[in-house]
Scaffold this motif. Structure first.
Motif, PDB file in Angstrom:
ATOM      1  N   GLU A  64     -28.908  49.125  75.472  1.00 54.12           N
ATOM      2  CA  GLU A  64     -29.097  48.467  74.185  1.00 54.12           C
ATOM      3  C   GLU A  64     -27.913  47.574  73.845  1.00 54.12           C
ATOM      4  OE1 GLU A  64     -31.710  48.052  72.795  1.00 54.12           O
ATOM      5  OE2 GLU A  64     -32.914  49.610  73.758  1.00 54.12           O
ATOM      6  N   TRP A  70     -28.353  38.818  73.596  1.00 57.71           N
ATOM      7  CA  TRP A  70     -29.094  38.197  72.495  1.00 57.71           C
ATOM      8  C   TRP A  70     -28.141  37.416  71.598  1.00 57.71           C
ATOM      9  CZ3 TRP A  70     -29.635  37.790  67.260  1.00 57.71           C
ATOM     10  CH2 TRP A  70     -30.903  37.447  66.764  1.00 57.71           C
ATOM     11  N   GLU A  89     -25.940  45.995  75.963  1.00 55.60           N
ATOM     12  CA  GLU A  89     -25.985  44.773  76.773  1.00 55.60           C
ATOM     13  C   GLU A  89     -27.024  43.799  76.224  1.00 55.60           C
ATOM     14  OE1 GLU A  89     -24.795  46.667  81.131  1.00 55.60           O
ATOM     15  OE2 GLU A  89     -26.860  46.687  80.444  1.00 55.60           O
ATOM     16  N   ARG A  90     -28.164  44.352  75.821  1.00 59.84           N
ATOM     17  CA  ARG A  90     -29.210  43.490  75.288  1.00 59.84           C
ATOM     18  C   ARG A  90     -28.716  42.787  74.022  1.00 59.84           C
ATOM     19  NH1 ARG A  90     -34.248  44.512  76.518  1.00 59.84           N
ATOM     20  NH2 ARG A  90     -33.764  46.697  76.793  1.00 59.84           N
ATOM     21  N   LEU A 147     -31.729  38.771  79.925  1.00 57.30           N
ATOM     22  CA  LEU A 147     -32.428  39.697  79.020  1.00 57.30           C
ATOM     23  C   LEU A 147     -33.566  40.347  79.801  1.00 57.30           C
ATOM     24  CD1 LEU A 147     -32.741  37.510  75.815  1.00 57.30           C
ATOM     25  CD2 LEU A 147     -31.699  39.780  75.904  1.00 57.30           C
ATOM     26  N   HIS A 148     -33.469  41.644  80.046  1.00 59.90           N
ATOM     27  CA  HIS A 148     -34.543  42.323  80.778  1.00 59.90           C
ATOM     28  C   HIS A 148     -34.534  43.800  80.455  1.00 59.90           C
ATOM     29  CE1 HIS A 148     -31.595  43.851  83.699  1.00 59.90           C
ATOM     30  NE2 HIS A 148     -31.010  42.695  83.485  1.00 59.90           N
ATOM     31  N   SER A 149     -35.479  44.521  81.034  1.00 57.28           N
ATOM     32  CA  SER A 149     -35.702  45.894  80.566  1.00 57.28           C
ATOM     33  C   SER A 149     -34.674  46.886  81.092  1.00 57.28           C
ATOM     34  CB  SER A 149     -37.109  46.331  80.953  1.00 57.28           C
ATOM     35  OG  SER A 149     -37.232  46.250  82.354  1.00 57.28           O
ATOM     36  N   PRO A 195     -33.269  42.941  69.255  1.00 59.59           N
ATOM     37  CA  PRO A 195     -32.713  44.066  70.008  1.00 59.59           C
ATOM     38  C   PRO A 195     -32.643  45.307  69.111  1.00 59.59           C
ATOM     39  CG  PRO A 195     -31.227  42.160  70.083  1.00 59.59           C
ATOM     40  CD  PRO A 195     -32.325  41.833  69.111  1.00 59.59           C
ATOM     41  N   VAL A 237     -22.793  39.599  80.426  1.00 58.15           N
ATOM     42  CA  VAL A 237     -24.235  39.461  80.215  1.00 58.15           C
ATOM     43  C   VAL A 237     -24.880  38.555  81.264  1.00 58.15           C
ATOM     44  CG1 VAL A 237     -24.072  39.853  77.738  1.00 58.15           C
ATOM     45  CG2 VAL A 237     -24.014  37.518  78.620  1.00 58.15           C
ATOM     46  N   LEU A 262     -31.519  46.731  80.863  1.00 54.88           N
ATOM     47  CA  LEU A 262     -30.243  46.672  80.147  1.00 54.88           C
ATOM     48  C   LEU A 262     -30.064  47.870  79.238  1.00 54.88           C
ATOM     49  CD1 LEU A 262     -30.255  42.947  78.932  1.00 54.88           C
ATOM     50  CD2 LEU A 262     -29.161  43.892  80.962  1.00 54.88           C
ATOM     51  N   GLY A 267     -34.810  35.659  81.430  1.00 54.94           N
ATOM     52  CA  GLY A 267     -35.274  37.004  81.141  1.00 54.94           C
ATOM     53  C   GLY A 267     -36.725  37.216  81.479  1.00 54.94           C
ATOM     54  N   ALA A 327     -38.178  38.226  76.686  1.00 54.27           N
ATOM     55  CA  ALA A 327     -37.181  37.177  76.458  1.00 54.27           C
ATOM     56  C   ALA A 327     -37.815  35.928  75.853  1.00 54.27           C
ATOM     57  CB  ALA A 327     -36.459  36.832  77.758  1.00 54.27           C
TER      58      ALA A 327
END
Ligand code: ADP
Ligand code: ZN
Length: 737
Positions: free
Chosen positions: A290, A297, A292-293, A284-286, A105, A186, A288, A310, A314
């Protein structure tokens, strides 16, 4: 050297393939492989990842600089993940530093500490959703802004600070019970994901197909790595199989990684996972932030989230207690990254599972020919679920010959009649058209030409409502003018896009509630969730949409699916165009007739006799796949060969070709046999976004010589004179050629 401490080899995120050698920080513990370090790099400082320790360096000892700071006491990238990433860098011929940083991340890439107190975020409450907008005072500008943001997603203190929303505005909203503060969640950060109650013990009784698949996987579970291809028609209950397998792993205290094509398009799947597994889930996806990611993670890294779900990237999630990997809709093109570090998440999922020693399940109603072939070859074990759940059965497929029937705006008379019948019966209709906008061309009948994009080899699409002509390849736009500048005559919009069909439907069925699903609609925030929700809840009667329709939606009231134009994919130049068309048609057909309502699928075409369409009439994807595999074998395309595509582009035409000719010359001198060099030739759309694009293919029946040749060619290129007039990219196992 007095100090016999090892040399630390570090991958730094720069476009160079080498590792960089440093001295261990004096007087501190050795930074572990997989841990981050801050190192001097040129005039700057960089955060890199320790790859390994070595006895000696090729650099003179005096030239070695010490590491400035070790950031992690324990490896951030565990042994397996680090090895898998090294394998990926090698296989895709991409600089390791960039590959490693891809796996982290952004907050960790920047060197932030892993141990930070969890950040808090504000969320809107149900009460807030119901009341706040109506009751908020008109002068409470900050509060209104805060609510608008929170209706989309949870928002942290720091994000509110950036939005200019002060703390006391938030406190006032909280006092009225409209918003609340808690740790970042999350497990459901994707907008539009319904909060279903956690499912009670009443799980559905498994079908015999589901039970057989589960038995097969469970029986071999103890053996470690095993790859399965789960070929199950849409509605056969694949998701329930995933849920049971995940539950097994949870019971054994192990993690599952589940890859999905696009989270925004599969809110139902995520809602089901969330309902059943609640707090175990990390997404986990686009979409989010930073932060949240980072939180998601970290939960995976610490084994606090034992279900990691994800999209593409992911596949690099940390899985310290891995038990299972699942790739849903494994044929989906979104698993292939198309720029920068070009990798296939589906293929890497198998690579990781092998290293982790855990089973991997690739699942689809329309598997990629690669996976089909792997199953035929015995590398994957094929599991089949050929029957749908419930009494719906497979939908009836009907082909409408557009040469025989009149049509208006892509809707033929028989299709219009069918839409009328299904609506009258109180059911829903889905229409698929892979063209957004009002019309794909603006044509002058006098001059006999259509307006072209100045930057691409493409026609401009008419966007009537916005009053513009827009290029769908580069995004450039100009004002829509109906009068031809050359002859003064009137231009006409030719063909139909989703907007125009929408208008036509509104005229034909004034009572019907019509929805549209394409990038024009969903570019507005939250619009995607709204459109899907309206269909799922029955507030939309007819939904017209593009490729987005084909993803795994489960709309139980849809009984008619229309494919408005099957011809676009029939005569494509790409070896995969038939595969894609078959997948699209069967995927969108799969939306018809779920639950207890029988379904019907209507396909409009000018080529009703085409063997591909005849084959699909029988719903037999396996038959299609063996037909298509024979074609591939005869033509020598994958999976019967392996490809590496070199792509070059330049402002003028010549430099791109010159660059590839040079690559070709270097390759042919590299002394590797059994690799064919094809090209350079223009790419499918030669000019795009103001650049000419050419391509050179390496093709070989074996992977080893192909990769050897790529390696040697890259080395030779590094020594050769560099051109600045053309850009070069390399794509291993390209999807589009
Ligand atoms: P797929 O992923 O194969 O398209 P789903 O898993 O979405 O299919 O299942 C289709 C529908 O059938 C869903 O509504 C699901 O809840 C339901 N379903 C799944 N398994 C069962 C079962 N064993 N008994 C009854 N309903 C089931
Ligand atoms: Zn363009």
């Amino acid at each position: 050297m007095a100090d016999d401490r090892p040399v630390i080899r570090v991958a730094v995120p720069v476009p160079l393939a080498d590792l960089f050698d440093y001295l261990a920080p004096p007087g501190a513990p050795l930074p572990p492989p997989g841990g981050r370090v801050r190192v001097p790099f040129g005039a700057r400082e960089r955060v890199g990842v320790v790859v390994d320790h070595a006895r000696t360096s090729t650099l003179a000892p005096a030239k070695l600089k010490p590491i400035r700071e070790a950031l992690d006491a324990d490896a951030l990238l565990g042994a397996e993940l680090l090895q898998s990433l090294r394998w990926a860098a090698d296989y895709y011929h991409h600089p390791l530093g960039e590959v490693l940083s891809h796996a982290l991340p952004a907050l960790l890439r920047d060197g932030r500490a892993l141990d930070q107190p969890p950040e808090h975020a504000w969320r809107i409450t149900d009460k807030g959703r119901a009341q706040a907008l109506a009751e908020i005072g008109r002068r409470a500008k900050q509060q209104a802004r805060a609510l608008a943001a929170l209706r989309e997603r949870a928002t942290s203190d720091s994000e509110f600070a950036a939005l200019g929303v002060k703390r006391d505005a938030l406190e006032r909203l909280a006092d009225r019970g409209w918003i609340e503060r808690g740790e970042i969640d999350v497990s459901g950060a994707a907008p539009g994901i319904a909060h279903l109650p956690v499912e009670a013990a009443a799980l559905p009784e498994l079908t015999t197909d589901q039970a057989a698949v589960l038995d097969a996987v469970r029986a071999e579970r103890a053996e470690g790595f095993r790859a399965y291809l789960l070929h199950g028609v849409t509605g056969s209950g694949k998701t329930e199989v995933y849920l049971r397998l995940i539950a097994d792993e949870l019971a054994a205290n192990r993690q599952t990684l589940l890859l999905v094509p696009e989270i925004g398009l599969t809110p139902q799947l995520v809602a089901r996972l969330r309902a059943r597994f609640g707090g175990e889930l990390a997404l986990l996806h686009s979409a989010l932030t930073e932060r949240e990611r980072f939180e998601a993670w970290r939960k995976a890294y610490r084994n606090e989230a034992r279900l990691v779900v994800g999209t593409r990237s992911a596949v690099f999630a940390p899985l310290p207690a891995a038990g299972l990997v699942i790739v849903d809709e494994e044929h989906d093109g979104s698993y292939k990254q198309q720029s920068g570090f070009r990798y296939s998440a589906r293929d890497l999922a198998v690579v990781r599972a092998r290293r982790l020693g855990v089973p991997v399940v690739l699942a689809s109603a329309t598997p990629s020919l690669e996976s089909f072939f792997n199953a035929q070859q015995g590398r994957y074990r094929k599991l089949e679920m050929p029957r749908r759940i419930g009494s719906a059965g497979v939908p009836k497929l009907r082909i409408i010959d557009l040469r025989q029937h009149a049509s208006r705006q892509a809707l033929s008379t028989p299709l219009v009649a069918a839409i009328g019948e299904h609506l009258a019966a109180g059911n829903q209709v889905l229409l698929f058209l892979n063209r957004r906008g009002f019309a794909p061309a603006l044509f002058c009948p006098e001059c006999k030409d259509a307006l072209q994009c100045a930057r691409c080899d493409a026609r401009l699409t008419v966007h009537a409502r916005a009053g513009v002509l827009r290029c769908h390849h580069c995004g450039s736009e100009r004002k829509l003018e109906w009068v031809c500048r050359t002859c003064g005559g009137e231009r006409i919009a030719v063909g139909a896009g989703t907007q125009r069909v929408d208008d036509e439907l509104a005229a034909l069925f004034p009572e019907a509630r019509i929805g549209r699903l394409d990038r024009d609609v969903t570019s507005r925030k939250g619009a995607l969730a709204t459109v899907l929700d309206e269909v799922a809840s029955g507030r939309t009667d007819v939904l017209i949409g593009t490729q987005m329709l084909t993803k795994g939606h489960d709309f139980p009231r849809v009984t008619l699916v229309g494919v408005l134009n099957a011809d676009q994919g029939l005569f494509g130049t790409d070896p995969r165009s038939h595969e894609r068309l078959a997948q699209t048609i069967l995927q969108v057909s799969g939306r018809a007739g779920r639950a207890e309502r029988p379904g019907e699928v209507v396909i409009q075409t000018h080529y009703p006799e085409h063997p591909l369409l005849r084959c699909l009439l029988g719903h037999d994807y396996a038959a299609f796949a063996s037909l298509a595999l024979t074609e591939r074998r005869d033509a020598g395309w994958p999976p019967y060969s392996h490809l590496a595509a070199w792509r070059a582009d330049s402002v003028e035409r010549e430099p791109a070709y010159a660059l590839l000719k040079n690559v070709r010359a270097l390759a042919s001198r590299a002394g590797v046999r059994d690799v064919a060099l094809l090209g350079p030739a223009p790419q499918a759309m030669e000019r795009k976004d103001g650049r000419y694009r050419a391509q050179l293919l390496f093709r070989s029946a074996q992977r080893a010589p192909l990769h050897e040749l790529v390696r040697r060619t890259l080395l030779a290129l590094r020594g050769a004179a560099q051109t600045r007039r053309a850009r070069l990219a390399l794509d291993i196992d390209p999807l589009e050629i």
